[in-house]
Design an enzyme around this catalytic site. Structure first.
Site, PDB file in Angstrom:
ATOM      1  N   ARG A 116    -102.792  74.923   5.078  1.00  0.00           N
ATOM      2  CA  ARG A 116    -102.623  76.239   5.709  1.00  0.00           C
ATOM      3  C   ARG A 116    -102.038  77.213   4.711  1.00  0.00           C
ATOM      4  O   ARG A 116    -101.027  76.903   4.067  1.00  0.00           O
ATOM      5  CB  ARG A 116    -101.673  76.146   6.894  1.00  0.00           C
ATOM      6  CG  ARG A 116    -102.398  75.920   8.173  1.00  0.00           C
ATOM      7  CD  ARG A 116    -101.474  75.814   9.334  1.00  0.00           C
ATOM      8  NE  ARG A 116    -102.039  74.822  10.224  1.00  0.00           N
ATOM      9  CZ  ARG A 116    -101.481  74.406  11.331  1.00  0.00           C
ATOM     10  NH1 ARG A 116    -100.330  74.893  11.703  1.00  0.00           N
ATOM     11  NH2 ARG A 116    -102.066  73.508  12.079  1.00  0.00           N
ATOM     12  N   SER A 149    -104.361  76.880  13.512  1.00  0.00           N
ATOM     13  CA  SER A 149    -103.745  76.576  14.796  1.00  0.00           C
ATOM     14  C   SER A 149    -103.164  77.801  15.485  1.00  0.00           C
ATOM     15  O   SER A 149    -103.864  78.772  15.729  1.00  0.00           O
ATOM     16  CB  SER A 149    -102.686  75.495  14.582  1.00  0.00           C
ATOM     17  OG  SER A 149    -102.187  75.080  15.816  1.00  0.00           O
ATOM     18  N   HIS A 150    -101.862  77.775  15.735  1.00  0.00           N
ATOM     19  CA  HIS A 150    -101.189  78.845  16.474  1.00  0.00           C
ATOM     20  C   HIS A 150    -100.762  79.995  15.569  1.00  0.00           C
ATOM     21  O   HIS A 150    -100.209  80.970  16.048  1.00  0.00           O
ATOM     22  CB  HIS A 150     -99.955  78.260  17.148  1.00  0.00           C
ATOM     23  CG  HIS A 150     -99.090  77.548  16.150  1.00  0.00           C
ATOM     24  ND1 HIS A 150     -99.453  76.343  15.617  1.00  0.00           N
ATOM     25  CD2 HIS A 150     -97.946  77.899  15.552  1.00  0.00           C
ATOM     26  CE1 HIS A 150     -98.537  75.974  14.739  1.00  0.00           C
ATOM     27  NE2 HIS A 150     -97.610  76.906  14.670  1.00  0.00           N
ATOM     28  N   ASP A 183    -103.329  77.419  22.501  1.00  0.00           N
ATOM     29  CA  ASP A 183    -103.189  78.054  21.183  1.00  0.00           C
ATOM     30  C   ASP A 183    -104.542  78.349  20.525  1.00  0.00           C
ATOM     31  O   ASP A 183    -105.598  78.178  21.152  1.00  0.00           O
ATOM     32  CB  ASP A 183    -102.320  77.183  20.266  1.00  0.00           C
ATOM     33  CG  ASP A 183    -103.054  75.962  19.764  1.00  0.00           C
ATOM     34  OD1 ASP A 183    -103.969  75.486  20.470  1.00  0.00           O
ATOM     35  OD2 ASP A 183    -102.745  75.482  18.663  1.00  0.00           O
ATOM     36  N   ASP A 236    -106.583  76.943  18.331  1.00  0.00           N
ATOM     37  CA  ASP A 236    -107.676  75.960  18.289  1.00  0.00           C
ATOM     38  C   ASP A 236    -107.683  75.026  19.499  1.00  0.00           C
ATOM     39  O   ASP A 236    -108.380  74.011  19.494  1.00  0.00           O
ATOM     40  CB  ASP A 236    -107.614  75.151  16.986  1.00  0.00           C
ATOM     41  CG  ASP A 236    -106.314  74.392  16.824  1.00  0.00           C
ATOM     42  OD1 ASP A 236    -105.291  74.845  17.366  1.00  0.00           O
ATOM     43  OD2 ASP A 236    -106.317  73.336  16.178  1.00  0.00           O
ATOM     44  N   ASP A 250    -105.501  72.971  20.939  1.00  0.00           N
ATOM     45  CA  ASP A 250    -104.869  71.657  21.090  1.00  0.00           C
ATOM     46  C   ASP A 250    -103.470  71.742  21.690  1.00  0.00           C
ATOM     47  O   ASP A 250    -102.942  70.756  22.184  1.00  0.00           O
ATOM     48  CB  ASP A 250    -104.878  70.850  19.779  1.00  0.00           C
ATOM     49  CG  ASP A 250    -104.270  71.589  18.606  1.00  0.00           C
ATOM     50  OD1 ASP A 250    -103.756  72.718  18.807  1.00  0.00           O
ATOM     51  OD2 ASP A 250    -104.307  71.041  17.486  1.00  0.00           O
ATOM     52  N   ARG A 251    -102.854  72.926  21.661  1.00  0.00           N
ATOM     53  CA  ARG A 251    -101.513  73.042  22.247  1.00  0.00           C
ATOM     54  C   ARG A 251    -101.586  73.600  23.669  1.00  0.00           C
ATOM     55  O   ARG A 251    -102.529  74.324  23.997  1.00  0.00           O
ATOM     56  CB  ARG A 251    -100.657  74.003  21.429  1.00  0.00           C
ATOM     57  CG  ARG A 251    -100.361  73.508  20.054  1.00  0.00           C
ATOM     58  CD  ARG A 251     -99.426  74.464  19.349  1.00  0.00           C
ATOM     59  NE  ARG A 251     -99.060  73.911  18.058  1.00  0.00           N
ATOM     60  CZ  ARG A 251     -97.927  74.151  17.434  1.00  0.00           C
ATOM     61  NH1 ARG A 251     -97.050  74.977  17.974  1.00  0.00           N
ATOM     62  NH2 ARG A 251     -97.667  73.606  16.271  1.00  0.00           N
ATOM     63  N   LYS A 274    -104.286  66.272  20.068  1.00  0.00           N
ATOM     64  CA  LYS A 274    -103.689  66.772  21.290  1.00  0.00           C
ATOM     65  C   LYS A 274    -104.698  67.704  21.950  1.00  0.00           C
ATOM     66  O   LYS A 274    -105.627  68.186  21.289  1.00  0.00           O
ATOM     67  CB  LYS A 274    -102.362  67.444  21.006  1.00  0.00           C
ATOM     68  CG  LYS A 274    -102.376  68.523  19.943  1.00  0.00           C
ATOM     69  CD  LYS A 274    -100.938  68.869  19.609  1.00  0.00           C
ATOM     70  CE  LYS A 274    -100.823  70.043  18.669  1.00  0.00           C
ATOM     71  NZ  LYS A 274    -100.937  69.669  17.261  1.00  0.00           N
ATOM     72  N   ARG A 331     -86.408  73.671  11.398  1.00  0.00           N
ATOM     73  CA  ARG A 331     -86.386  73.514  12.851  1.00  0.00           C
ATOM     74  C   ARG A 331     -85.160  72.686  13.246  1.00  0.00           C
ATOM     75  O   ARG A 331     -84.941  71.606  12.681  1.00  0.00           O
ATOM     76  CB  ARG A 331     -87.634  72.778  13.340  1.00  0.00           C
ATOM     77  CG  ARG A 331     -88.943  73.436  12.937  1.00  0.00           C
ATOM     78  CD  ARG A 331     -90.048  72.995  13.880  1.00  0.00           C
ATOM     79  NE  ARG A 331     -91.384  73.289  13.396  1.00  0.00           N
ATOM     80  CZ  ARG A 331     -91.958  74.493  13.394  1.00  0.00           C
ATOM     81  NH1 ARG A 331     -91.279  75.542  13.811  1.00  0.00           N
ATOM     82  NH2 ARG A 331     -93.195  74.652  12.969  1.00  0.00           N
TER      83      ARG A 331
END
Ligand code: G16
Length: 545
Positions: free
Chosen positions: A21, A112-113, A279, A281, A283-284, A378, A498
Site C-alpha cells: 500500500r 482497503s479502507h 469498506d 473492498d 471485507d470489513r 474477511k 495502535r
C-alpha cells in the site's frame, strides 16, 4: 508482440499487513507497479500457476493498473486470465472465485479502507490458490524478487474491453471477463436463510446498509434489492466511485459517523433496527443496532455463540480464531462450546492455515473484520447477513441480543486508540524502549492494576510451525484486562501506533458503563508507565474506535 523492459529495483516494495500500500502517485511512477507485478507473476509461475483472477475496489488507477496486469500476465505465459467486469470485484468475492474455479491466484487492486484518488492511496494484494492472502513465506519471496529485478515482460497489445462479459483468445492466453457479483450472491444464498430474512423485513424490521461509495454497492443491490425486495432508501452510497466521494471508506465510529449518529446516538422512531457499513473492498463491516454499536470483537463472539441458527453453520463450529489484539470475548464462547480458540498475529493471512486444516470455522479481528471458512478473507456483506439471519430466528433486537450475551459471558469493554503519522524514528524508539521496560513490570501494581504477564507477542503456526515474532507489546493484568500496542502494517504515512485497551467485567459486574470511561484507568496506566503521548509527540489519539 512481447516486449522486455529493463528496470531497476525500488527499495520499498515489502508487503505489509495486507499487500503493498502506497500513495497512488508512488504506484504511478514509471515501472513501480510493473516491478511488483512482475515479481508476483514470477512467484506464480514458479509455483506452477497458470491462471489468475484480476479485480479491484474501483478506486482511482484501478482500470489502468488492470490493463497493465493483463498485458503482463499474457506476456508471462499465464494461460487463463479472469477479469471481473468493469474491474469491480470485492476481496471476499475474489477469494470465493479463486476457490470455486480452482484458479492459481488473484491480484486485487485495493488499499482497503484507505481513501482513493490521485493524491490518496492505492494498493495491490496477491492471493494464493486457497483464496487467501499470500502467507509471509510467499510475500517474502515476492519481496526478494523485487529487490533483484532487472526487467519485466509486457504484451504490446491494445487495451482489453472489460465492460462486457465474454471470452477472447489473445496471444497465447484466454481472457475471460466475468460477472464479479453472481457467484458470490449464490454463495450467500447457500449459507443463509434469505426467505426468513425476507419475512423479518416484511414484518416491519427496518434496515440501512452503507456501501460508502465503494465495492459492496452492487453486491448489496443484488441481494437486498433484487432478492429481498428492499427499497432504495435502505441502501446508502451504493455506486462505487473512484475517489469514494472524497470520504474514507472505513466503516468505523469516526468515518461512518453519520450512520452511527442516526442509528445509535441520535436514534428516533425512524431509526433503523439494524445498520451496517462496509469498506472500500468489502471485507470489513461495522454492525449497529438501534441505540447500540457492536464492537467487532463482540460481533465475532455473538456470531459464534449463535452460529448454528444459520443454515451454513448448523453443524456447529470446529474452532474460533482471533488476532491477538482482538478482545477475548470469543475465548469465553469457545470455552463454553468446548472448542479451541486460536490467537494469531494481526493479518487475515494468519488464519489461512487454520481454516485450510479445518481447525477453525469462524475468525475475526478488532479491525472490523469477521469471516468464516466459506472464503479465505474477511467478509463484510456475509457478516451483515449472518446477523440478520440470527435476528430473524431469535426475533430479538440487536441490543437485546448483545446485552443478553454480556449477561451470559460477561462484557469485554474494548477500545482502540490510534496515533497516526508518527515520525518513524520516534515510533521505533518508543517501541524499543517499551519492550526493554517489560521485564520490570511483571508482578508490579500501579494505579491498582496488577500486572500478570508481559511480552512482545510471537506466534508459532500450529500447522506449518512457522514462527512470527514481535507482533505487539502485550500487558495482561490479573483481572484479565489487557493493554496492547503495536505499529500498524497498513499505513502509508509515517507510522501509526495502535493502542488496544480491554477490560473484562463478569456477568454480575457493571455491564452498562461508557466504553471510554471503562478503559480510562488502562489509558492512565499506559501513560504513567510508557509515557506514550509524549514519546510520540501527540496530545491525544487521532482516531478512537
Ligand atoms: C488489513 C488486514 C487485517 C488487519 C488490518 C489492520 O485489513 O487484512 O487483517 O487487521 O489490515 O492491520 P494493521 O493494524 O496492521 O493496520 P484491510 O481491510 O486493510 O485489508
Amino acid at each position: 508482440m512481447i516486449k522486455t523492459i529493463q528496470t531497476t529495483p525500488f527499495d520499498d516494495q515489502k508487503p505489509g499487513t495486507s499487500g503493498l500500500r502506497k500513495r497512488t502517485r508512488v504506484f504511478m511512477q514509471p515501472n513501480y507497479l510493473e516491478n511488483f507485478v512482475q515479481s508476483i507473476l514470477l512467484e506464480l509461475k514458479e509455483t506452477g500457476g497458470n491462471s489468475l483472477v484480476i479485480g479491484g475496489d474501483g478506486r482511482y488507477y484501478n482500470h489502468k493498473a488492470i490493463q497493465t496486469i493483463i498485458k503482463m500476465a499474457l506476456a508471462n505465459g499465464i494461460e487463463h486470465i479472469h477479469v471481473a467486469k468493469n474491474g469491480l470485484l470485492s476481496t471476499p468475492a475474489a477469494s470465493h472465485f479463486i476457490r470455486k474455479y480452482g484458479i492459481s491466484g488473484g491480484i486485487i487492486l485495493s488499499a482497503s479502507h484507505n481513501p482513493g484518488g490521485i493524491d490518496e492511496d492505492f494498493g495491490i494484494k496477491f492471493n494464493t490458490a486457497n483464496g487467501g492472502p499470500a502467507p509471509e513465506s510467499v510475500t517474502n519471496s515476492i519481496y526478494y524478487k523485487t529487490r533483484n529485478i532487472t526487467h519485466y515482460l509486457i504484451a504490446d497489445i491494445p487495451d482489453i474491453d472489460m465492460d462486457s462479459m465474454g471470452t477472447a483468445q489473445v496471444l497465447q492466453g484466454t481472457i475471460h471477463v466475468f460477472d464479479g457479483i453472481y457467484d458470490y450472491v449464490q454463495l450467500m444464498e447457500a449459507l443463509f436463510d434469505l426467505a426468513r430474512i425476507k419475512e423479518l423485513l416484511e414484518n416491519g424490521f427496518s434496515l440501512r446498509l452503507d456501501a460508502m461509495n465503494a465495492a459492496t454497492g452492487p453486491y448489496l443491490k443484488a441481494i437486498f434489492q433484487d432478492r429481498l425486495n428492499m427499497g432504495e432508501e435502505t441502501l446508502l452510497r451504493c455506486i462505487p466511485l473512484e475517489d469514494f466521494g472524497g470520504i474514507h471508506p472505513d466503516p468505523n465510529l469516526k468515518y461512518a459517523a453519520s450512520l452511527v449518529k442516526s442509528v445509535v446516538e441520535g436514534h428516533s422512531a425512524s431509526s433503523p433496527d439494524f445498520a451496517a457499513a462496509f469498506d472500500g473492498d468489502g471485507d470489513r463491516n461495522m454492525i449497529l443496532g438501534r441505540e447500540i454499536f457492536v464492537t467487532p470483537s463482540d460481533s465475532l463472539a455473538i456470531l459464534a455463540a449463535n452460529a448454528t441458527l444459520a443454515p451454513g453453520y448448523r453443524a456447529g463450529l470446529k474452532g474460533i480464531a482471533r488476532s491477538m489484539p482482538t478482545s477475548q470475548a470469543a475465548d469465553k464462547v469457545a470455552e463454553q462450546l468446548g472448542i479451541p480458540c486460536f490467537e494469531t498475529p494481526t493479518g487475515w493471512k494468519f488464519f489461512g492455515n487454520l481454516l485450510d486444516a479445518d481447525l477453525v470455522t469462524l475468525c475475526g479481528e478488532e479491525s472490523f473484520g469477521t469471516g468464516s471458512n466459506h472464503v479465505r478473507e474477511k467478509d463484510g456483506v456475509w457478516a451483515a447477513l449472518f446477523w440478520l439471519n440470527i435476528l430473524a430466528v431469535t426475533r430479538k433486537s440487536v441490543k437485546e441480543l448483545v446485552q443478553g450475551h454480556w449477561r451470559r459471558f460477561g462484557r469485554n469493554y474494548y477500545s482502540r486508540h490510534d496515533y497516526e503519522a508518527v515520525d518513524t524514528s520516534l515510533a521505533q524508539a518508543f517501541m524499543k524502549r517499551s519492550e526493554e521496560l517489560l521485564p520490570s513490570l511483571n508482578g508490579n501494581t500501579v494505579f491498582g492494576l496488577a500486572v500478570k504477564t508481559t511480552d512482545n507477542f510471537s506466534y508459532v503456526d500450529p500447522v506449518d510451525h512457522s514462527m512470527t515474532q514481535r507482533q505487539g507489546i502485550r500487558i495482561v493484568f490479573e483481572d484479565g484486562s489487557r493493554v496492547v500496542f503495536r505499529p500498524s502494517g497498513t499505513g502509508t504515512q509515517g507510522v501509526t501506533i495502535r493502542l488496544y485497551l480491554e477490560r473484562y467485567e463478569t456477568p454480575h459486574g457493571n455491564l452498562s458503563l461508557h466504553t471510554q470511561e471503562a478503559v480510562q484507568a488502562l489509558v492512565n496506566w499506559t501513560e504513567h508507565v510508557f509515557d506514550l503521548r509524549k514519546s510520540l509527540h501527540k496530545t491525544a489519539p487521532d482516531v478512537i474506535t
